[in-house]
Design an enzyme around this catalytic site. Structure first.
Site, PDB file in Angstrom:
ATOM      1  N   PRO A 123       0.788  -1.243   0.000  1.00 14.69           N
ATOM      2  CA  PRO A 123       0.000   0.000   0.000  1.00 14.69           C
ATOM      3  C   PRO A 123       0.819   1.291   0.000  1.00 14.69           C
ATOM      4  O   PRO A 123       0.251   2.377   0.036  1.00 14.69           O
ATOM      5  CB  PRO A 123      -0.800  -0.111   1.305  1.00 14.69           C
ATOM      6  CG  PRO A 123       0.112  -0.858   2.219  1.00 14.69           C
ATOM      7  CD  PRO A 123       0.829  -1.863   1.340  1.00 14.69           C
ATOM      8  N   GLY A 124       2.159   1.184   0.003  1.00 19.03           N
ATOM      9  CA  GLY A 124       2.986   2.384  -0.100  1.00 19.03           C
ATOM     10  C   GLY A 124       3.723   2.764   1.166  1.00 19.03           C
ATOM     11  O   GLY A 124       4.354   3.825   1.221  1.00 19.03           O
ATOM     12  N   SER A 125       3.686   1.919   2.184  1.00 18.46           N
ATOM     13  CA  SER A 125       4.389   2.253   3.432  1.00 18.46           C
ATOM     14  C   SER A 125       5.875   2.453   3.175  1.00 18.46           C
ATOM     15  O   SER A 125       6.468   3.445   3.615  1.00 18.46           O
ATOM     16  CB  SER A 125       4.157   1.166   4.486  1.00 18.46           C
ATOM     17  OG  SER A 125       4.433  -0.115   3.970  1.00 18.46           O
ATOM     18  N   LYS A 126       6.480   1.525   2.434  1.00 19.98           N
ATOM     19  CA  LYS A 126       7.922   1.624   2.186  1.00 19.98           C
ATOM     20  C   LYS A 126       8.226   2.638   1.079  1.00 19.98           C
ATOM     21  O   LYS A 126       9.286   3.265   1.086  1.00 19.98           O
ATOM     22  CB  LYS A 126       8.484   0.240   1.863  1.00 19.98           C
ATOM     23  CG  LYS A 126       8.313  -0.735   3.046  1.00 19.98           C
ATOM     24  CD  LYS A 126       8.726  -2.145   2.693  1.00 19.98           C
ATOM     25  CE  LYS A 126       8.418  -3.109   3.820  1.00 19.98           C
ATOM     26  NZ  LYS A 126       6.969  -3.319   4.033  1.00 19.98           N
ATOM     27  N   ASP A 171       2.813  -6.894 -13.955  1.00 19.27           N
ATOM     28  CA  ASP A 171       3.400  -8.027 -13.250  1.00 19.27           C
ATOM     29  C   ASP A 171       4.883  -7.732 -13.032  1.00 19.27           C
ATOM     30  O   ASP A 171       5.574  -7.250 -13.943  1.00 19.27           O
ATOM     31  CB  ASP A 171       3.226  -9.290 -14.097  1.00 19.27           C
ATOM     32  CG  ASP A 171       4.041 -10.452 -13.566  1.00 19.27           C
ATOM     33  OD1 ASP A 171       3.594 -11.107 -12.612  1.00 19.27           O
ATOM     34  OD2 ASP A 171       5.154 -10.672 -14.102  1.00 19.27           O
ATOM     35  N   ASP A 192      10.008  -6.308  -1.786  1.00 18.20           N
ATOM     36  CA  ASP A 192       9.266  -6.677  -0.571  1.00 18.20           C
ATOM     37  C   ASP A 192       8.180  -7.638  -1.045  1.00 18.20           C
ATOM     38  O   ASP A 192       7.076  -7.241  -1.383  1.00 18.20           O
ATOM     39  CB  ASP A 192       8.677  -5.422   0.082  1.00 18.20           C
ATOM     40  CG  ASP A 192       8.046  -5.720   1.429  1.00 18.20           C
ATOM     41  OD1 ASP A 192       8.685  -6.407   2.248  1.00 18.20           O
ATOM     42  OD2 ASP A 192       6.901  -5.280   1.660  1.00 18.20           O
ATOM     43  N   CYS A 245       7.469 -10.781   5.194  1.00 22.66           N
ATOM     44  CA  CYS A 245       6.948 -10.774   6.566  1.00 22.66           C
ATOM     45  C   CYS A 245       6.582 -12.205   6.966  1.00 22.66           C
ATOM     46  O   CYS A 245       5.488 -12.469   7.455  1.00 22.66           O
ATOM     47  CB  CYS A 245       5.764  -9.822   6.697  1.00 22.66           C
ATOM     48  SG  CYS A 245       4.432 -10.125   5.519  1.00 22.66           S
TER      49      CYS A 245
END
Length: 320
Positions: A123-126, A171, A192, A245
């Site tokens: 979602p754009g955290s990194k 992709d 990630d 994760c």
């Protein structure tokens, strides 16, 4: 302390093999909800000013890492959703992000004016963390294959005032192949990777029910292809962070062992982190991995009061 779903027997067996005597400590911390952590968006506000604003709400703010003042923990109990509804969050002054999730960018060390690929970005955290490190200069290519997830990514980038990012919808492997044909290369790359999510049990209880050994084996193949494709478009002397994760060796050390056998012009770099990592493992079941994989970092919840994570830094030595 809360009641957690019954973990599947095979999952327990595998975690016992990984952790040995520490297994009970691991199971105990899963019963506790994760800490409320956030990251100051330094594109819009300084950590000092944000801390001041949040403390006016009577939030108890702790900055756990002296060298990273932007990282904060809210120590008092909040009402459900209060962290997300706060005006400071809506204005993009902070991003709600789990502590372990911040580690890949701390390890990657993005710099202003670099060209960086975030291969699986939503979602754009990194991505937003990268942009703040780069002070909105340079270029980030943030790729995501799902249109629904791109909308979330775009929304977070806009809220945080990120202006140095190009969003790509493709992709991941296909994007790398296309860029390779164009002879386009990056200074740094973050992979990630999509994973089985074993490290998210504290925050996402449905992971207990979704856990499946077939998923682990299936995503392992995808992860190997993603990293291989990304290395093809990394500049000589460039650096790539691979992170997940999850705790599953098939998705972590096995992936790195695979690419080390495939590429003869890469090496694993040591990483300095503000938390306590454990070394990557070099043996799992009937498999042995490259000795250098010990420089990878395993982040366990019971060691740091975080979620579980894995990351490794790979340096490309020269052109093949």
């Amino acid at each position: 302390m809360r009641k957690i779903p019954e973990p599947k027997p095979l999952f327990l067996e595998r975690m016992k093999s990984l952790l040995g005597k520490d297994f009970n400590n691991y199971m105990e911390i899963l019963k506790h909800e994760p800490v409320r952590s956030l990251r100051t968006n330094t594109l819009k506000i300084t950590p000092e000013k944000l801390k001041e604003k949040l403390e006016k709400k009577n939030w108890i703010i702790k900055q756990p890492f002296k060298e990273y003042p932007e990282i904060m923990i809210v120590e008092n109990d909040l009402n459900p959703g209060e962290l997300g509804r706060a005006l400071e969050h809506l204005l993009g002054y902070y991003y709600i992000q789990e502590l372990a999730s911040m580690l890949p960018i701390i390890a990657l060390k993005p710099k202003p004016d670099e060209t960086i690929l975030d291969l699986c970005s939503s979602p754009g955290s990194k991505t937003t963390q990268m942009a703040s490190y780069m002070n909105n200069s340079g270029i980030i290519v943030a790729n995501e294959v799902s249109l629904g997830r791109i909308k979330i990514l775009a929304s977070n980038l806009e809220r945080c005032g990120v202006t140095n990012t190009i969003i790509a919808k493709k992709d991941g492997i296909a994007l790398c192949e296309r860029l390779k044909k164009e002879n386009f290369q990056f200074d740094k790359i973050l992979v990630d990777a999509p994973c089985s999510g074993e490290g998210t049990l504290r925050s996402t209880l449905k992971t207990y029910l979704m856990w499946n050994i077939k998923t682990i084996k299936s995503v392992s193949r995808i992860q190997k292809n993603l990293v291989s494709s990304a290395l093809d478009i990394l500049k000589p002397n460039g650096e790539l962070i691979y992170s997940t994760c999850t705790h599953a060796p098939e998705e972590n050390e096995e992936v790195i062992d695979f690419i080390m056998k495939k590429f003869n012009n890469i090496k694993i770099e040591k990483i300095s982190l503000p938390v306590k990592p454990r070394e990557g493992i070099t043996k799992w079941q009937d498999k042995e991995y490259s000795e250098d994989i010990k420089y990878a970092c395993r982040i366990y919840p019971q060691d740091n009061n975080t979620e579980g994570f894995f990351l490794v830094k790979i340096k490309k030595l020269n052109s093949p």
